[in-house]
Design an enzyme around this catalytic site. Structure first.
Site, PDB file in Angstrom:
ATOM      1  N   PRO A  39     129.773 -35.313  71.928  1.00  0.00           N
ATOM      2  CA  PRO A  39     129.817 -36.771  72.415  1.00  0.00           C
ATOM      3  C   PRO A  39     128.306 -36.889  72.263  1.00  0.00           C
ATOM      4  CG  PRO A  39     130.491 -35.346  74.300  1.00  0.00           C
ATOM      5  CD  PRO A  39     130.358 -34.331  72.902  1.00  0.00           C
ATOM      6  N   ASP A 215     123.695 -33.843  73.066  1.00  0.00           N
ATOM      7  CA  ASP A 215     125.239 -33.486  73.050  1.00  0.00           C
ATOM      8  C   ASP A 215     125.139 -33.799  74.710  1.00  0.00           C
ATOM      9  OD1 ASP A 215     127.722 -32.159  74.009  1.00  0.00           O
ATOM     10  OD2 ASP A 215     127.170 -30.638  72.768  1.00  0.00           O
ATOM     11  N   HIS A 216     126.136 -35.141  75.054  1.00  0.00           N
ATOM     12  CA  HIS A 216     126.069 -35.507  76.200  1.00  0.00           C
ATOM     13  C   HIS A 216     127.003 -34.335  77.194  1.00  0.00           C
ATOM     14  CE1 HIS A 216     125.217 -38.107  79.449  1.00  0.00           C
ATOM     15  NE2 HIS A 216     125.434 -39.290  78.941  1.00  0.00           N
ATOM     16  N   ARG A 217     127.545 -33.510  76.675  1.00  0.00           N
ATOM     17  CA  ARG A 217     128.118 -32.465  77.465  1.00  0.00           C
ATOM     18  C   ARG A 217     127.121 -31.690  78.350  1.00  0.00           C
ATOM     19  NH1 ARG A 217     131.670 -29.568  73.338  1.00  0.00           N
ATOM     20  NH2 ARG A 217     129.754 -29.690  72.395  1.00  0.00           N
TER      21      ARG A 217
END
Ligand code: CAO
Length: 243
Positions: A39, A215-217
């Site tokens: 994401p 990476d928004h994780r």
């Protein structure tokens, strides 16, 4: 995901079919994998590199005598290496077990290199321990090897973070794709002179567009804002690279 339907383009005009190179195929698969798994968020900023550019131009001839072509890139690698050490979340990878994050104690930086055979990403190892001259020499050597298809597999492995510099080509910004298992990538566009308000008047300043995808994780917006602000500060006041 639904496949894109096949089209016979020759129905619409003359065409030519060319085979993809091995590098193009690796890039195709890697980009799809990264784009579909991660994401992405991209954050933008502009660094005032007026002083950095003045210093670089002053040092260009001195550097040339040492066999170094001093571009803005090694300063960006240096600044990124410092920011990575100070912001551990960016010098990390999500573990494949889905339960852990792996923090790295080394700082290896990948450099995207545009070659006639496709995109290659050689890696500068221990970038945090190298001088601007050393980083410049190594980036030039690795980019040359990439263009001559002489990179060894170990010269393309182990990156913690990637810099994709399109500054020598042009553009005002772009949204780079994170190169998993890394969690962030810095896109750099072409610096340009822009008017900046100094509190009394507009001053011409050399502004460098920075585009940070993450990476928004693994990284939150606040982390990214702090990382990019640190990087901006380091590039805007290069004395801070010494601290
Ligand atoms: N703004 C303005 N000018 C810039 C600049 C910037 N951000 N970055 C570089 N320049 C200037 C350099 O100073 C140099 O000018 P002079 O010759 O007058 O000094 C000129 O642009 C050309 O630089 P360069 O490209 O030869 O060298 P570099 O160190 O900037 O970059 C490399 C080296 C290997 C990163 C580059 O050649 C390259 O391949 N870039 C493309 C990367 C790419 O494809 N990214 C996309 C990946 S995602 O699909």
């Amino acid at each position: 995901i639904p496949a894109i339907p096949a089209v016979d383009f020759s129905k619409f005009g003359e065409t030519e079919m060319v085979k993809l190179s091995k590098v193009d195929k690796i890039t195709r698969d890697n980009m799809s994998r990264c784009w579909l798994n991660i994401p992405h968020v991209t954050q933008f900023d502009e660094a005032d590199i007026t002083e950095l550019e003045a210093f670089r131009k002053e040092m260009k001839d001195v550097a040339a005598k040492e066999g170094v072509k001093l571009t803005p890139l090694p300063f960006m690698i240096k600044a990124a290496a410092i920011a990575l050490k100070r912001h551990q979340k960016f010098n990390a990878s999500l573990h494949h077990d889905g339960e852990h994050i792996v923090y790295k104690k080394y700082v290896n930086i990948g450099i995207a290199v545009d070659t006639p055979n496709g995109l290659m990403v050689p890696v500068i190892k221990d970038a945090d321990k190298k001088s601007v001259y050393e980083l410049s020499r190594e980036a030039t050597e690795l980019a040359g090897k990439a263009k001559d298809r002489k990179l060894k597999p170990n010269e393309m492995q182990g990156a913690c973070f990637t810099i994709s510099s399109l500054g020598g080509i042009g553009g005002t910004g772009f949204t780079p794709i994170v190169n998993a298992p890394e969690v962030a990538i810095l896109g750099v566009s072409k610096a340009d002179i822009k008017p900046r308000w100094n509190g009394k008047e507009f001053e011409p300043r050399m502004m460098l567009p920075l585009c940070l995808s993450y990476d928004h994780r693994a990284i939150n917006g606040g982390d990214a804002g702090r990382f990019l602000t640190e990087l901006n500060g380091l590039l805007s006041d290069i004395r801070r690279l010494l601290l």
